[in-house]
Design an enzyme around this catalytic site. Structure first.
Site, PDB file in Angstrom:
ATOM      1  N   HIS A 169       0.853  -1.208   0.000  1.00  0.00           N
ATOM      2  CA  HIS A 169       0.000   0.000   0.000  1.00  0.00           C
ATOM      3  C   HIS A 169       0.886   1.254   0.000  1.00  0.00           C
ATOM      4  O   HIS A 169       0.909   2.011   0.973  1.00  0.00           O
ATOM      5  CB  HIS A 169      -0.857  -0.075   1.270  1.00  0.00           C
ATOM      6  N   GLU A 272      -1.021   1.398  -5.362  1.00  0.00           N
ATOM      7  CA  GLU A 272      -0.807   0.171  -4.595  1.00  0.00           C
ATOM      8  C   GLU A 272      -0.817  -1.087  -5.463  1.00  0.00           C
ATOM      9  O   GLU A 272      -1.812  -1.353  -6.152  1.00  0.00           O
ATOM     10  CB  GLU A 272      -1.915   0.065  -3.539  1.00  0.00           C
TER      11      GLU A 272
END
Ligand code: TA6
Length: 300
Positions: A169, A272
């Site tokens: 992320h 991400e």
């Protein structure tokens, strides 16, 4: 001898790698190499900084981040596993899974042609089985150099198949999100979490004009962030990943997060590498799956 001192004695490399007590006293591996510098926390197997030689810091960290056991670090590269977002069948479960909340084991530190490679591992245990009854080993193998390479290797050490969501992320530092373009997702279908999971086809470059929370699906391509304010282009290549998330919280969501400064949202964007929703990974017993991201930075 403290954990940090013992780890430094075992893994330190004079003048290049040092294990230190980082933010909140959390053990961190600090790299100051000829090709680039970086910091990787044992907490969450979390890459917190990467600065290639001749460039400024590429990753973003909130000034309001928590630095404590049981809490995620806001910024850098949180690792989401074995679910993404809220746990479907348990509202009390931690968002984005549990591996970003506790300390991983430092397994290896080596210096090679591409920079310094740091290997961290976390394994299933009685605690994790309370959330997810599965036997696994998860390794994060990070190379800090002219490029930042992160390999998330999932090994199924149980007796049957496993299915898991996973994400690197990554928070990128940018000059002004309102002036950024994200290229490479043209024509790709995305699920718009800000519009009731509506499916949309991306027209042209991705630009950010409000809270943006999109899951681009069936995409294995490279992405480029063009940042005119910093005069920088960030390249994001990936392997073993079918989905890519683009996120910026904008004003209201930034205000709503206690570990995110109210005025910080223009300076970051998340792109991400992940396998989420219907693209979760299935790994047979005894098998492994690796999802990898390679990040480069250059002048625009
Ligand atoms: O990747 C985007 C997202 O799923 C957003 O919905 C937002 O929740 C973000 O992750 C941050 O999640 P966190 O649990 O780290 O606050």
């Amino acid at each position: 001898m403290s954990t940090v001192a013992a780890l430094n004695a075992r893994f330190g490399i004079d003048g290049v790698v040092k294990v230190v007590a980082g933010h909140g006293g959390l053990p961190a591996v600090e790299v100051t190499g000829p090709q680039g510098n970086g910091t990787v926390y044992l907490h969450g197997g979390h890459v917190a900084a990467w600065k290639p030689a001749g460039m400024e810091e590429v990753l973003w960290l909130s000034g309001s981040s928590a630095w404590a056991d049981g809490k995620p670090i806001r910024g850098g590269v949180p690792l989401c596993f074995p679910w993404f977002g809220p746990k479907k069948d348990d509202a009390k479960a931690p968002a984005h899974g549990f591996v970003r909340l506790s300390e991983w084991e430092l397994e290896s530190v080596t210096q090679g042609a591409d920079g310094v490679t740091i290997g961290l591992v976390t394994r299933s245990n009685a605690g994790t089985k309370g959330w997810w009854d599965t036997d696994y080993e998860l390794r994060h193998i990070v190379t800090i150099g002219k490029k930042l390479t992160m390999e998330l290797e999932l090994k199924n050490v149980g007796g049957g198949p496993l299915v898991a969501e996973e994400a690197q992320h990554t928070y990128f530092g940018i000059g002004d999100v309102r002036q950024v373009k994200v290229l490479g997702l043209e024509g790709v279908k995305y699920i718009d979490k800000g519009a009731g999971m509506k499916e949309v086809i991306q027209q042209g470059a991705v630009t950010i004009t409000g809270e943006t929370d999109r899951i681009y699906v069936e995409t294995e391509g490279n992405v480029v962030i063009e940042d005119p304010v910093k005069g920088r282009r960030i390249g994001i290549a990936k392997k073993g990943s079918k989905t890519t998330v683009v996120w910026n919280p904008w004003v209201a969501k930034a205000k709503a997060m206690p570990d995110f400064g109210d005025e910080e949202w223009p300076g970051m964007i998340c792109v991400e590498t992940c396998n989420v929703l219907g693209w979760a990974v299935k790994v047979e017993a005894g098998q492994s799956h690796t999802m990898a991201t390679e990040i480069t930075a250059g002048r625009l």
